[in-house]
Write an enzyme that holds these catalytic residues in place. Structure first.
Site, PDB file in Angstrom:
ATOM      1  N   CYS A 116      50.767   2.153  13.978  1.00 47.66           N
ATOM      2  CA  CYS A 116      49.944   3.347  14.203  1.00 47.66           C
ATOM      3  C   CYS A 116      50.758   4.530  14.707  1.00 47.66           C
ATOM      4  CB  CYS A 116      48.845   3.032  15.207  1.00 47.66           C
ATOM      5  SG  CYS A 116      47.878   1.642  14.681  1.00 47.66           S
ATOM      6  N   HIS A 140      46.230   9.541  18.533  1.00 51.20           N
ATOM      7  CA  HIS A 140      45.892   8.493  17.567  1.00 51.20           C
ATOM      8  C   HIS A 140      44.424   8.133  17.778  1.00 51.20           C
ATOM      9  CE1 HIS A 140      45.688   4.877  15.335  1.00 51.20           C
ATOM     10  NE2 HIS A 140      45.900   4.046  16.333  1.00 51.20           N
ATOM     11  N   ASN A 194      39.705   3.775  12.988  1.00 47.44           N
ATOM     12  CA  ASN A 194      41.148   3.793  13.241  1.00 47.44           C
ATOM     13  C   ASN A 194      41.874   3.598  11.906  1.00 47.44           C
ATOM     14  OD1 ASN A 194      43.789   3.192  13.857  1.00 47.44           O
ATOM     15  ND2 ASN A 194      43.313   1.745  15.502  1.00 47.44           N
TER      16      ASN A 194
END
Ligand code: ACO
Length: 322
Positions: A119, A249, A279
């Site tokens: 990520c 994020h 996500n």
């Protein structure tokens, strides 16, 4: 180091939308549990021919169109590098970046490779792009930076603790060098070697699915985001007053809510769009930036912090003038 200027952005999401209610028909979960713990209501999941490279290409096409509108000097023939942050590439090789080069008919003199940092990947790619512009010699160049991810390929749809958290998508950002005095680009990063709390693969009997200790990742996320923002502000001699937006994020709204509490009066600067995207791993910061430009939130000359955390365990943060 000189700064960079963002001259074009675009994002692309799969056609199929999967809501929390849809997931409750697949695993033992419900909208109230998912939304209250994550801020997620729905996510986009690939279907048909959609894949990491198709999403990357379509987001890049939008960013290129946007760059032509914003910068009369821009031409796609002046792109000197394309970097794709992903860990769910369509092929083991060639890289997704090479497919983007081919599909968009970008120059053959280009650097094109993928960056795998889970990520955290897009923020690393942004930093690599800024380094490329810094060392480039010759005529003005542009770098196409993409985050593209199909997390649904890694999910075990019988594991309710992880399959509800992720979505698929891609975002693209085109940058050029900015030598003006007011333009800044600074970065900080870190890695705590840890293969236990967040991993995915088939090595040593692994099943190829994402495995996560949610509680431990949650603690790491809050510590790393808080630490990164604080250090970037201190090291640059800035305060949150000087920052227009913080683009974290987009893993979980509770994580971002906890970080923004440290900056009373500035809570509105912490952008969130996980409600409809979930996500998207390495794509999340790039989609968020493109979404913010589309909504008219980000404007030339603003100062932002982009910050991400993920498997590794790793984190990376950039303070930049856009
Ligand atoms: N629906 C309903 N119940 C569930 C679900 C679900 N989808 N998932 C778990 N539960 C149950 C658990 O089984 C547990 O039940 P029990 O008490 O009977 O054992 C209960 O809910 C509580 O589970 P916890 O794991 O303690 O729930 P928590 O409140 O900690 O929330 C969450 C879990 C949302 C995953 C949280 O830990 C978190 O946000 N962690 C960070 C995760 C993250 O950000 N990951 C991505 C970052 S890395 C990357 O992007 C690749």
């Amino acid at each position: 180091m000189s700064g960079v200027k963002v001259i074009g952005t675009g994002y692309s999401l799969p056609v199929k939308v999967v809501t929390n209610d849809d997931l409750s028909k697949v695993v033992d979960t419900n909208d109230e549990w998912i939304y209250s713990r994550t801020g997620i209501k729905s996510r986009h999941i690939i279907s048909g021919d959609e894949a990491v490279h198709t999403l990357a290409v379509s987001s890049a096409e939008k960013a290129i169109k946007n760059a032509y509108e914003n910068d009369s000097d821009f031409s796609k023939d002046k792109i000197i590098a394309v970097y794709v942050a992903t860990m769910t590439s369509s092929y083991v090789f060639p890289s997704t970046a090479c497919i983007v080069q081919k599909e968009l008919e970008l120059p053959e003199s280009i650097k094109a490779f993928d960056i795998s940092a889970a990520c955290t990947g897009f923020v690393y790619a942004l930093q690599t792009a800024a380094d490329t512009l810094q060392t480039h010699v010759g005529d003005e160049g542009y770098v196409l930076v993409i985050g593209s991810e199909c997390m649904s390929r890694t999910l075990n749809f019988s594991d309710r603790s992880s399959c509800v958290l992720f979505g698929d998508g891609a975002g693209s950002v085109i940058i050029k060098k900015d030598d003006s005095e007011s333009s800044v680009f600074m970065q900080l990063s870190g890695t705590e070697g840890n293969t236990e709390v967040l991993h995915c693969g088939t090595y040593n009997g692994g099943d190829g699915y994402l495995h996560m200790d949610g509680g431990k990742v949650y603690k790491f996320a809050i510590t790393s985001l808080n630490g990164a923002i604080k250090k970037l502000l201190e090291n640059s001699g800035s305060t949150m007053e000087d920052i227009d937006y913080v683009v974290c994020h987009q893993a979980n709204s509770r994580i971002i809510d906890s970080v923004k509490k440290k900056y009373p009066g500035h809570e509105h600067k912490f952008f969130m769009n996980m409600e409809t995207c979930a996500n998207t791993s390495a794509a999340s910061v790039s989609i968020a930036m493109a979404d913010m430009y589309e909504k008219g939130l980000l404007k030339s000359g603003m100062k932002i912090i982009t910050v991400a955390f993920g498997a590794g365990l790793s984190w990376n943060a950039v303070l930049m003038t856009v």
